[in-house]
Design a protein around this motif. Structure first.
Motif, short mmCIF file in Angstrom:
data_model
loop_
_atom_site.label_atom_id
_atom_site.label_comp_id
_atom_site.label_asym_id
_atom_site.label_seq_id
_atom_site.Cartn_x
_atom_site.Cartn_y
_atom_site.Cartn_z
N ASN A 4 -3.56 -23.92 1.16
CA ASN A 4 -2.48 -23.53 2.05
C ASN A 4 -2.47 -22.02 2.24
O ASN A 4 -2.76 -21.26 1.31
CB ASN A 4 -1.13 -23.98 1.48
N TYR A 5 -2.13 -21.61 3.46
CA TYR A 5 -2.17 -20.19 3.79
C TYR A 5 -0.92 -19.78 4.57
O TYR A 5 -0.26 -20.62 5.18
CB TYR A 5 -3.40 -19.88 4.67
N TYR A 6 -0.63 -18.49 4.53
CA TYR A 6 0.43 -17.92 5.36
C TYR A 6 -0.11 -16.65 6.01
O TYR A 6 -0.73 -15.81 5.34
CB TYR A 6 1.68 -17.57 4.54
N GLU A 7 0.12 -16.53 7.31
CA GLU A 7 -0.31 -15.35 8.05
C GLU A 7 0.78 -14.96 9.03
O GLU A 7 1.58 -15.80 9.45
CB GLU A 7 -1.62 -15.59 8.80
N GLY A 8 0.81 -13.70 9.39
CA GLY A 8 1.79 -13.26 10.37
C GLY A 8 1.48 -11.87 10.90
O GLY A 8 0.75 -11.09 10.27
N THR A 9 2.03 -11.58 12.05
CA THR A 9 1.90 -10.25 12.64
C THR A 9 3.25 -9.82 13.19
O THR A 9 4.14 -10.64 13.44
CB THR A 9 0.88 -10.24 13.80
N GLY A 10 3.40 -8.52 13.38
CA GLY A 10 4.65 -8.01 13.91
C GLY A 10 4.55 -6.54 14.25
O GLY A 10 3.45 -5.96 14.25
N VAL A 11 5.68 -5.96 14.54
CA VAL A 11 5.71 -4.54 14.89
C VAL A 11 6.88 -3.84 14.20
O VAL A 11 7.92 -4.46 13.93
CB VAL A 11 5.82 -4.31 16.42
N LEU A 12 6.68 -2.57 13.94
CA LEU A 12 7.75 -1.68 13.55
C LEU A 12 8.19 -0.94 14.81
O LEU A 12 7.35 -0.38 15.52
CB LEU A 12 7.28 -0.66 12.50
N VAL A 13 9.48 -0.94 15.08
CA VAL A 13 10.01 -0.22 16.25
C VAL A 13 10.53 1.13 15.75
O VAL A 13 11.52 1.19 15.01
CB VAL A 13 11.14 -1.02 16.92
N LEU A 14 9.87 2.21 16.14
CA LEU A 14 10.16 3.51 15.56
C LEU A 14 9.68 4.64 16.46
O LEU A 14 9.01 4.39 17.47
CB LEU A 14 9.52 3.63 14.18
N ASP A 15 10.00 5.86 16.10
CA ASP A 15 9.57 7.03 16.87
C ASP A 15 8.18 7.50 16.45
O ASP A 15 7.35 7.81 17.29
CB ASP A 15 10.57 8.19 16.71
N HIS A 16 7.96 7.59 15.13
CA HIS A 16 6.71 8.10 14.62
C HIS A 16 6.33 7.38 13.32
O HIS A 16 7.20 6.98 12.55
CB HIS A 16 6.79 9.62 14.33
N VAL A 17 5.04 7.23 13.11
CA VAL A 17 4.54 6.77 11.81
C VAL A 17 4.41 7.99 10.91
O VAL A 17 3.61 8.88 11.18
CB VAL A 17 3.19 6.04 11.94
N THR A 18 5.20 8.04 9.87
CA THR A 18 5.29 9.19 8.98
C THR A 18 4.80 8.81 7.58
O THR A 18 4.49 7.64 7.32
CB THR A 18 6.76 9.64 8.89
N PRO A 19 4.73 9.77 6.66
CA PRO A 19 4.33 9.44 5.28
C PRO A 19 5.18 8.35 4.64
O PRO A 19 4.67 7.52 3.88
CB PRO A 19 4.48 10.78 4.56
N VAL A 20 6.49 8.31 4.93
CA VAL A 20 7.34 7.25 4.37
C VAL A 20 6.90 5.89 4.89
O VAL A 20 6.79 4.92 4.12
CB VAL A 20 8.83 7.50 4.71
N ILE A 21 6.66 5.78 6.18
CA ILE A 21 6.23 4.51 6.77
C ILE A 21 4.88 4.09 6.20
O ILE A 21 4.67 2.91 5.87
CB ILE A 21 6.15 4.63 8.30
N LYS A 22 3.97 5.02 6.05
CA LYS A 22 2.65 4.69 5.48
C LYS A 22 2.78 4.23 4.04
O LYS A 22 2.08 3.31 3.61
CB LYS A 22 1.74 5.90 5.57
N ALA A 23 3.69 4.84 3.28
CA ALA A 23 3.88 4.45 1.88
C ALA A 23 4.45 3.05 1.77
O ALA A 23 4.01 2.27 0.91
CB ALA A 23 4.80 5.45 1.19
N LEU A 24 5.40 2.71 2.63
CA LEU A 24 6.09 1.42 2.53
C LEU A 24 5.32 0.28 3.18
O LEU A 24 5.35 -0.86 2.70
CB LEU A 24 7.48 1.52 3.15
N PHE A 25 4.65 0.57 4.29
CA PHE A 25 4.04 -0.50 5.07
C PHE A 25 2.52 -0.42 5.15
O PHE A 25 1.90 -1.20 5.88
CB PHE A 25 4.61 -0.51 6.50
N GLY A 26 1.92 0.48 4.41
CA GLY A 26 0.47 0.62 4.46
C GLY A 26 -0.27 -0.65 4.09
O GLY A 26 -1.34 -0.95 4.63
N ALA A 27 0.28 -1.44 3.17
CA ALA A 27 -0.37 -2.68 2.73
C ALA A 27 -0.30 -3.77 3.78
O ALA A 27 -0.96 -4.80 3.66
CB ALA A 27 0.26 -3.17 1.43
N PHE A 28 0.50 -3.55 4.85
CA PHE A 28 0.61 -4.53 5.93
C PHE A 28 -0.38 -4.24 7.06
O PHE A 28 -0.13 -4.59 8.20
CB PHE A 28 2.03 -4.53 6.50
N ARG A 29 -1.50 -3.65 6.74
CA ARG A 29 -2.53 -3.32 7.74
C ARG A 29 -1.92 -2.51 8.89
O ARG A 29 -2.18 -2.77 10.07
CB ARG A 29 -3.21 -4.58 8.28
#
Length: 228
Positions: A4-29
């Motif tokens: 069994n598998y789970y997959e998904g895609t999505g978007v972050l709605v934001l102004d800029h990708v910053t170091p905080v965003i990379k730290a929190l969501f970097g593992a989400f490709r």
């Protein structure tokens, strides 16, 4: 043997990708260039990336190093104390929701988008993340009954909406049984519960109560039947 598998895609709605965003969501490709126009791609792909809280811990540790926040050398680094240090840096150390998350969240296994959104909203280094939109699906390597399904969520500071395909199956079955049994109480309770769950996603309590009152008024109005 079936897998069994789970997959998904999505978007972050934001102004800029910053170091905080990379730290929190970097593992989400994370892909800050796609699809663009204020949106950044995120994904969870079976056997490719499985975002865990350990990944977030690594990202936050790197972020703290970039910001010059001192880390203890004589103890194992965990997410709660790390978040507390970062909260002090971003001036969010008195935020009640963040404090509650730090105190009660287990920070184990898969990283959940709801918690990441809350953290990101308090650690705003210019990203101005306003919402997360994500769709996912479960599937099996063999066509077994009810081993497939999907889910979708819309997450923001103002409202949270989450639904799965299995909920539709369950609601439909329960509602049909109530209708066949001419059970008005059960049928109305099911529909009222659906409405209550949707209303619960509105975070502003005063606005939520006002919307609930207006919905009740609309439902009480006599439906207008258009002439054929």
């Amino acid at each position: 043997m079936a897998n069994n598998y789970y997959e998904g895609t999505g978007v972050l709605v934001l102004d800029h990708v910053t170091p905080v965003i990379k730290a929190l969501f970097g593992a989400f490709r994370l892909d800050e260039h796609h699809p663009g126009n204020g949106q950044a791609y995120i994904a969870q792909i079976a056997e490719t990336n499985d975002p865990r809280w350990t990944d977030v811990l690594d990202g936050l540790e790197n972020l703290a190093t970039q910001l010059g926040i001192p880390m203890p050398d004589d103890e194992e680094l965990l997410i709660p104390p790390l978040l507390e240090r970062l909260a002090a840096h971003f001036g969010a150390d008195q935020d009640g929701e963040l404090e509650n998350l730090i105190e009660h969240h287990q920070f184990e296994d898969g990283a959940d988008l709801e918690a990441l959104l809350l953290i990101a909203s308090r650690f705003d280094d210019g990203h101005h993340l306003t919402a997360i939109q994500f769709e996912g699906c479960w599937y099996c390597s063999k066509p077994r009954l009810f081993e497939f399904g999907g889910n979708g969520c819309y997450l923001s500071r103002e409202v949270q909406v989450f639904r799965t395909s299995s909920q539709a199956l369950q609601l439909g079955d329960q509602l049909r049984k109530a209708i066949v049994a001419t059970d008005i109480e059960e049928a109305s309770a099911l529909i009222a519960l659906e409405a209550a769950n949707l209303l619960a996603g509105i975070n502003d309590e005063h606005f939520r109560l006002s919307v609930r009152h207006r919905v009740a008024e609309r439902l009480a109005q006599t439906p207008t039947i258009s002439a054929a």
